[in-house]
Design a protein around this motif. Structure first.
Motif, short mmCIF file in Angstrom:
data_model
loop_
_atom_site.label_atom_id
_atom_site.label_comp_id
_atom_site.label_asym_id
_atom_site.label_seq_id
_atom_site.Cartn_x
_atom_site.Cartn_y
_atom_site.Cartn_z
N LEU A 39 5.54 -10.75 8.01
CA LEU A 39 5.40 -9.36 8.43
C LEU A 39 6.69 -8.62 8.07
CD1 LEU A 39 4.02 -7.02 10.05
CD2 LEU A 39 5.19 -7.94 12.09
N ASP A 40 6.56 -7.49 7.36
CA ASP A 40 7.71 -6.64 7.04
C ASP A 40 7.59 -5.39 7.91
OD1 ASP A 40 9.97 -5.66 5.79
OD2 ASP A 40 8.87 -4.82 4.09
N VAL A 41 8.49 -5.24 8.89
CA VAL A 41 8.41 -4.11 9.82
C VAL A 41 9.30 -2.97 9.34
CG1 VAL A 41 7.79 -5.51 11.81
CG2 VAL A 41 10.20 -5.06 11.35
N GLY A 42 8.84 -1.74 9.61
CA GLY A 42 9.56 -0.59 9.09
C GLY A 42 9.59 -0.64 7.58
N ALA A 43 8.44 -0.97 6.99
CA ALA A 43 8.37 -1.29 5.55
C ALA A 43 8.78 -0.13 4.66
CB ALA A 43 6.96 -1.76 5.19
N ASN A 89 -2.42 -9.88 -2.15
CA ASN A 89 -1.81 -10.64 -1.05
C ASN A 89 -1.06 -9.74 -0.07
OD1 ASN A 89 0.13 -10.04 -3.03
ND2 ASN A 89 1.39 -11.83 -2.51
N VAL A 90 -1.35 -8.43 -0.12
CA VAL A 90 -0.64 -7.48 0.74
C VAL A 90 -1.63 -6.68 1.59
CG1 VAL A 90 0.86 -5.43 0.79
CG2 VAL A 90 1.30 -7.25 -0.86
N ASP A 91 -1.33 -6.59 2.90
CA ASP A 91 -2.06 -5.72 3.82
C ASP A 91 -1.08 -4.67 4.34
OD1 ASP A 91 -4.57 -7.30 3.93
OD2 ASP A 91 -3.27 -8.80 4.86
N VAL A 92 -1.56 -3.45 4.52
CA VAL A 92 -0.73 -2.35 5.01
C VAL A 92 -1.28 -1.87 6.34
CG1 VAL A 92 0.12 -0.01 4.55
CG2 VAL A 92 -0.12 -1.64 2.66
N MET A 103 1.75 -16.31 -1.16
CA MET A 103 1.98 -15.94 0.23
C MET A 103 1.27 -14.64 0.57
SD MET A 103 6.03 -16.61 0.92
CE MET A 103 5.93 -15.35 2.19
N ARG A 104 1.05 -14.42 1.89
CA ARG A 104 0.50 -13.14 2.35
C ARG A 104 1.61 -12.32 2.97
NH1 ARG A 104 -4.09 -11.99 1.17
NH2 ARG A 104 -3.91 -9.96 2.16
N PHE A 105 1.50 -11.00 2.80
CA PHE A 105 2.47 -10.07 3.35
C PHE A 105 1.76 -8.95 4.08
CE2 PHE A 105 4.62 -12.27 -0.01
CZ PHE A 105 5.93 -12.40 0.43
N THR A 106 2.19 -8.67 5.29
CA THR A 106 1.69 -7.52 6.03
C THR A 106 2.83 -6.53 6.17
OG1 THR A 106 0.03 -8.79 7.25
CG2 THR A 106 0.73 -6.70 8.21
N LEU A 107 2.61 -5.30 5.70
CA LEU A 107 3.63 -4.26 5.73
C LEU A 107 3.26 -3.25 6.81
CD1 LEU A 107 4.23 -5.69 3.09
CD2 LEU A 107 4.42 -3.47 1.96
N LEU A 108 4.17 -3.05 7.75
CA LEU A 108 3.92 -2.19 8.91
C LEU A 108 4.89 -1.01 8.92
CD1 LEU A 108 2.60 -1.75 11.79
CD2 LEU A 108 4.44 -3.19 12.67
N ASP A 109 4.35 0.20 9.05
CA ASP A 109 5.20 1.38 9.19
C ASP A 109 4.44 2.45 9.96
OD1 ASP A 109 7.96 2.23 7.53
OD2 ASP A 109 6.83 3.92 8.35
N SER A 110 5.18 3.23 10.75
CA SER A 110 4.54 4.26 11.58
C SER A 110 4.43 5.60 10.86
CB SER A 110 5.34 4.45 12.88
OG SER A 110 6.66 4.87 12.60
N ASN A 111 5.03 5.72 9.67
CA ASN A 111 5.03 6.96 8.91
C ASN A 111 3.84 6.98 7.95
OD1 ASN A 111 5.63 8.76 6.61
ND2 ASN A 111 7.57 9.13 7.66
N GLY A 112 2.94 7.94 8.15
CA GLY A 112 1.73 7.99 7.34
C GLY A 112 1.97 8.21 5.87
#
Length: 212
Positions: free
Chosen positions: A75-79, A121-124, A95-104
């Protein structure tokens, strides 16, 4: 001119870091950088504006933590602009990567990267870390220029699996942040990062629960 400069800087930087990538992976990294440069002019995704510094401060800096990425799903937070998540996903396709950010605006950019670069391999996720409810916690969570360490463990501690670790990318060693870590958390190791072409100090802090 810019593309030729980036190609040379990337090739030489990877060689200095002893990272071996295919031509296709290098092409994708540069395609990502071109997207980031284009969108940055409208969306302010990153503070780096000098095209001559982008390979070093964005691509190579992101890849400098490769030796410590050991999980199957990170998980990459504040991506933000996709750093380090997108470059890592390009060079670690298994590998799998989940990218998380609160800015639309930033998550729209990340989704565009996934689409244009074919990153299967990436989820946003558009949202706040405190509101994220994954099916299972992550064994590694990366953070680059996101927030102070006490906020990181406070906001994202519930997202980290038992035995897991935060990979917190910092500039100078943040003594004050380390001292402010709440009870139950510790810096289990710290590493000085060598990023070809980048001035200033870079550090990776591996943060774990204190009982680990």
């Amino acid at each position: 001119m810019t593309q030729a400069l980036w190609q040379r800087q990337l090739r030489e930087g990877l060689e200095a870091m002893q990272v071996s990538l295919s031509d296709e992976q290098q092409h994708r990294l540069l395609a990502f950088l071109a997207l980031l440069n284009k969108w940055n002019k409208a969306y302010n995704l990153t503070a780096v504006r000098n095209e001559g510094e982008m390979v070093s401060r964005q691509l190579l800096d992101s890849l400098s933590i490769l030796p410590w990425v050991t999980t199957e799903h990170l998980l990459d937070v504040g991506a933000g602009g996709g750093l380090p998540g997108i470059p890592l996903a390009i060079v670690l396709p298994e590998m799998r990567f989940t990218l998380l950010d609160s800015n639309g605006k930033k998550t729209r950019f990340l989704n565009q990267c996934v689409l244009e670069l074919g990153l299967n391999n990436v989820d946003v996720i558009h949202g706040r870390a405190e509101d994220c409810k994954p099916k299972q916690p992550f064994s590694q969570i990366s953070s680059r220029a996101f927030t102070a360490l006490d906020n990181l463990v406070g906001w994202c501690g519930d997202l980290l699996a038992n035995g897991g670790s935060f990979l917190a990318m910092k500039g100078q060693y943040p003594d004050d942040e380390v001292a402010a870590l709440p009870a139950g958390w510790r810096v289990s190791s710290s590493h000085s990062l060598e990023v070809p072409g980048a001035g200033g100090e870079r550090h990776l802090l591996v943060v774990t629960r204190a009982e680990q």
